[in-house]
Write a protein that holds these residues in place. Sequence first.
Motif, PDB file in Angstrom:
ATOM      1  N   ILE A   1      65.689  61.820  -2.583  1.00 14.00           N
ATOM      2  CA  ILE A   1      64.731  61.751  -3.038  1.00 14.00           C
ATOM      3  C   ILE A   1      65.290  59.975  -3.447  1.00 14.00           C
ATOM      4  CG2 ILE A   1      63.446  63.567  -4.143  1.00 14.00           C
ATOM      5  CD1 ILE A   1      63.073  63.315  -6.563  1.00 14.00           C
ATOM      6  N   TRP A   2      63.520  59.233  -3.262  1.00 13.82           N
ATOM      7  CA  TRP A   2      64.026  58.360  -4.559  1.00 13.82           C
ATOM      8  C   TRP A   2      62.889  58.084  -4.955  1.00 13.82           C
ATOM      9  CZ3 TRP A   2      64.182  54.151   0.734  1.00 13.82           C
ATOM     10  CH2 TRP A   2      65.839  54.827   0.706  1.00 13.82           C
ATOM     11  N   ALA A   3      62.900  57.633  -6.163  1.00 17.75           N
ATOM     12  CA  ALA A   3      61.788  58.124  -7.378  1.00 17.75           C
ATOM     13  C   ALA A   3      61.548  56.507  -8.653  1.00 17.75           C
ATOM     14  CB  ALA A   3      61.735  58.624  -8.307  1.00 17.75           C
ATOM     15  N   TRP A   4      60.696  55.997  -8.541  1.00 19.63           N
ATOM     16  CA  TRP A   4      60.413  55.442  -9.530  1.00 19.63           C
ATOM     17  C   TRP A   4      59.923  55.385 -10.645  1.00 19.63           C
ATOM     18  CZ3 TRP A   4      60.145  54.289  -4.704  1.00 19.63           C
ATOM     19  CH2 TRP A   4      61.223  53.571  -3.954  1.00 19.63           C
ATOM     20  N   LEU A   5      60.150  55.074 -11.918  1.00 21.80           N
ATOM     21  CA  LEU A   5      58.977  56.020 -13.406  1.00 21.80           C
ATOM     22  C   LEU A   5      59.176  54.183 -13.337  1.00 21.80           C
ATOM     23  CD1 LEU A   5      60.863  57.761 -15.367  1.00 21.80           C
ATOM     24  CD2 LEU A   5      59.761  58.800 -14.043  1.00 21.80           C
ATOM     25  N   GLY A   6      56.903  54.147 -13.595  1.00 19.48           N
ATOM     26  CA  GLY A   6      56.688  52.665 -14.348  1.00 19.48           C
ATOM     27  C   GLY A   6      56.090  53.224 -15.784  1.00 19.48           C
ATOM     28  N   THR A   7      56.024  51.896 -16.345  1.00 21.97           N
ATOM     29  CA  THR A   7      55.139  51.901 -17.604  1.00 21.97           C
ATOM     30  C   THR A   7      54.870  50.903 -17.976  1.00 21.97           C
ATOM     31  OG1 THR A   7      55.145  52.449 -20.008  1.00 21.97           O
ATOM     32  CG2 THR A   7      57.824  51.550 -19.309  1.00 21.97           C
ATOM     33  N   ARG A   8      53.830  50.320 -18.959  1.00 22.44           N
ATOM     34  CA  ARG A   8      53.461  48.657 -19.504  1.00 22.44           C
ATOM     35  C   ARG A   8      53.906  48.489 -20.415  1.00 22.44           C
ATOM     36  NH1 ARG A   8      49.863  46.083 -16.417  1.00 22.44           N
ATOM     37  NH2 ARG A   8      48.270  47.587 -15.417  1.00 22.44           N
ATOM     38  N   HIS A   9      54.458  49.471 -21.162  1.00 21.13           N
ATOM     39  CA  HIS A   9      56.106  49.065 -22.280  1.00 21.13           C
ATOM     40  C   HIS A   9      57.198  48.928 -21.561  1.00 21.13           C
ATOM     41  CE1 HIS A   9      52.517  49.069 -24.385  1.00 21.13           C
ATOM     42  NE2 HIS A   9      52.152  50.735 -24.449  1.00 21.13           N
ATOM     43  N   GLU A  10      58.527  48.352 -22.082  1.00 16.20           N
ATOM     44  CA  GLU A  10      59.562  48.005 -21.912  1.00 16.20           C
ATOM     45  C   GLU A  10      60.025  49.075 -22.046  1.00 16.20           C
ATOM     46  OE1 GLU A  10      62.255  45.121 -23.104  1.00 16.20           O
ATOM     47  OE2 GLU A  10      60.179  43.383 -23.243  1.00 16.20           O
TER      48      GLU A  10
ATOM     49  N   THR B   1      65.822  47.761  -9.145  1.00 13.04           N
ATOM     50  CA  THR B   1      66.915  49.725  -9.929  1.00 13.04           C
ATOM     51  C   THR B   1      66.861  49.886  -9.189  1.00 13.04           C
ATOM     52  OG1 THR B   1      66.001  50.006 -11.574  1.00 13.04           O
ATOM     53  CG2 THR B   1      63.669  50.012 -10.318  1.00 13.04           C
ATOM     54  N   HIS B   2      65.873  50.229  -7.776  1.00  7.92           N
ATOM     55  CA  HIS B   2      66.357  51.039  -6.715  1.00  7.92           C
ATOM     56  C   HIS B   2      67.526  50.386  -5.721  1.00  7.92           C
ATOM     57  CE1 HIS B   2      65.805  53.621  -3.096  1.00  7.92           C
ATOM     58  NE2 HIS B   2      66.012  52.506  -2.025  1.00  7.92           N
ATOM     59  N   ARG B   3      67.867  49.002  -6.057  1.00  7.58           N
ATOM     60  CA  ARG B   3      68.840  48.904  -5.532  1.00  7.58           C
ATOM     61  C   ARG B   3      70.021  48.936  -6.207  1.00  7.58           C
ATOM     62  NH1 ARG B   3      69.195  42.772  -4.160  1.00  7.58           N
ATOM     63  NH2 ARG B   3      70.968  43.216  -3.430  1.00  7.58           N
ATOM     64  N   GLN B   4      70.246  49.566  -7.516  1.00  3.88           N
ATOM     65  CA  GLN B   4      71.046  49.108  -7.725  1.00  3.88           C
ATOM     66  C   GLN B   4      71.653  50.839  -8.816  1.00  3.88           C
ATOM     67  OE1 GLN B   4      69.370  47.532 -11.832  1.00  3.88           O
ATOM     68  NE2 GLN B   4      69.747  45.465 -11.702  1.00  3.88           N
ATOM     69  N   ALA B   5      70.036  51.522  -8.151  1.00  8.04           N
ATOM     70  CA  ALA B   5      70.729  53.048  -8.756  1.00  8.04           C
ATOM     71  C   ALA B   5      71.319  53.626  -6.358  1.00  8.04           C
ATOM     72  CB  ALA B   5      68.709  53.697  -7.925  1.00  8.04           C
ATOM     73  N   LYS B   6      70.894  52.757  -6.119  1.00  3.85           N
ATOM     74  CA  LYS B   6      71.394  53.110  -4.360  1.00  3.85           C
ATOM     75  C   LYS B   6      73.302  52.991  -4.965  1.00  3.85           C
ATOM     76  CE  LYS B   6      70.378  53.105  -0.049  1.00  3.85           C
ATOM     77  NZ  LYS B   6      69.220  51.995   1.260  1.00  3.85           N
ATOM     78  N   ALA B   7      73.512  51.869  -5.652  1.00  2.00           N
ATOM     79  CA  ALA B   7      74.698  51.473  -5.150  1.00  2.00           C
ATOM     80  C   ALA B   7      75.036  52.193  -6.567  1.00  2.00           C
ATOM     81  CB  ALA B   7      74.873  50.532  -6.141  1.00  2.00           C
ATOM     82  N   ALA B   8      74.547  52.534  -7.220  1.00  2.00           N
ATOM     83  CA  ALA B   8      75.643  53.719  -7.859  1.00  2.00           C
ATOM     84  C   ALA B   8      75.056  55.150  -8.003  1.00  2.00           C
ATOM     85  CB  ALA B   8      74.517  53.988  -9.358  1.00  2.00           C
ATOM     86  N   LEU B   9      74.820  55.899  -6.719  1.00  2.00           N
ATOM     87  CA  LEU B   9      74.767  56.661  -6.079  1.00  2.00           C
ATOM     88  C   LEU B   9      75.686  57.478  -5.731  1.00  2.00           C
ATOM     89  CD1 LEU B   9      72.838  59.252  -5.622  1.00  2.00           C
ATOM     90  CD2 LEU B   9      72.874  58.549  -3.498  1.00  2.00           C
ATOM     91  N   PRO B  10      76.863  56.650  -4.593  1.00  2.98           N
ATOM     92  CA  PRO B  10      78.165  57.782  -4.571  1.00  2.98           C
ATOM     93  C   PRO B  10      78.865  58.164  -5.143  1.00  2.98           C
ATOM     94  CG  PRO B  10      78.151  56.130  -3.270  1.00  2.98           C
ATOM     95  CD  PRO B  10      76.445  55.257  -4.229  1.00  2.98           C
ATOM     96  N   ILE B  11      78.983  57.045  -7.013  1.00  2.00           N
ATOM     97  CA  ILE B  11      79.920  57.681  -7.833  1.00  2.00           C
ATOM     98  C   ILE B  11      78.863  58.938  -8.822  1.00  2.00           C
ATOM     99  CG2 ILE B  11      80.311  56.991 -10.201  1.00  2.00           C
ATOM    100  CD1 ILE B  11      80.341  53.811  -9.767  1.00  2.00           C
TER     101      ILE B  11
END
Length: 396
Positions: free
Chosen positions: A226-235, A270-280
């Motif tokens: 799955i691809w997912a994103w968590l969103g919030t108005r706060h940092e 942030t999705h591209r970063q997660a995708k790059a980290a996935l093989p690890i």
Amino acid sequence: MASRSGSPLAHRAQLAARLQARRQEIEEAILTRIYSISDPLETADPEYVEGLRATIPVALDYGFAGIEHSEGRSPPVPAALLVQARLAARNGISLDTVLRRYFAGYTLLGDFLVQEAEGNDRLGGGALNRLLRAQAALFDRLITVVTEEYTREADSRLDTAEQRRAARIERLLDGELLDTSSLAYDFDVHHLGIIATGLGATEAVRGLAKTLDRRLLLIHRGEGAIWAWLGTRHEIDFVEAGRIISSNWSSQTSLAIGEPAEGLSGWRLTHRQAKAALPIALRSPEAFTRYADVVLLASMLQDDLLCSSLPELYLKPLGNEPGAGGETLKQTLRAYLATGRNVSSTASALGVSRQTVASRLRTSEKLLGRTITSCATEIDAALRLDDLSVQTVKQH
């Protein structure tokens, strides 16, 4: 009253005729350019490959007709170009590739047009600028119609609302400007990109979003991913998120996480970063893999030359040590680099004497043909790649 032979339309017709005389040269230039963008022969469908070549003269005729028409009048987009757009969608050719080919053809035709116009005094200055603006408007119309045809065909091949939603999100990731209201997710807030695979991945991500009280955007990518994103108005507080993930995540699920980012561009990043980290993440026993923790290793894994060269240059020579010496030397180098190249700390970590560590380091330098100081970064990178390959073997 000026004769028709001296009218702007006549001059444009003469220009089109000169371009027609160079037609074969133009077609060959465009064919070479579009093949360089993406080789269509890699597509299994011969109808698509044949159609791509056949549409070049059709598209040229459309461009030539635009030159000859008076301003304000545009020829209709040829049906053959719409057929080819549908074939591209059916064969999984990305819309980006389709449009890049059209842009390449448009740019080349523009170059030839300017070359021919330079030899015509009546098409200098303002007349040429008006012609180029007309060609740009004609091309914009072509791109709009082709995009609409491609999108209709792509959408029609999706069987469910979930598939259509996933396709829309992928197009948004590719940089297309789309209406996002139907996705029920705010793209202007802070985001955390997640890719999860394995048993119960969907339930785990939904549970994480609920625990953290974050808006969730999620799509299924097949084979349990799955691809997912968590969103919030706060940092986003990654320390809090990491603590919750570590205490609740299943060992049967691999989780890769990007870095917190804001806005639509941050959502993509942030999705591209997660995708790059996935093989690890797929090789790691940890609860999750954060991109910031593996940024260099993730980049290395995307470079085939680097992945094959580092072990060859900095680990293979160590295997020339008799017996199991190669593994012992690698173990020593790992500890030495981890302790900031401190011999005493390395000896303590390995439970051996300082003299033994020093001897192993000298042996390593002799086998490598260089000092450890001169290539410490490269050795560390090679050892990290080696650790990943060992973990992969253990998993299988």
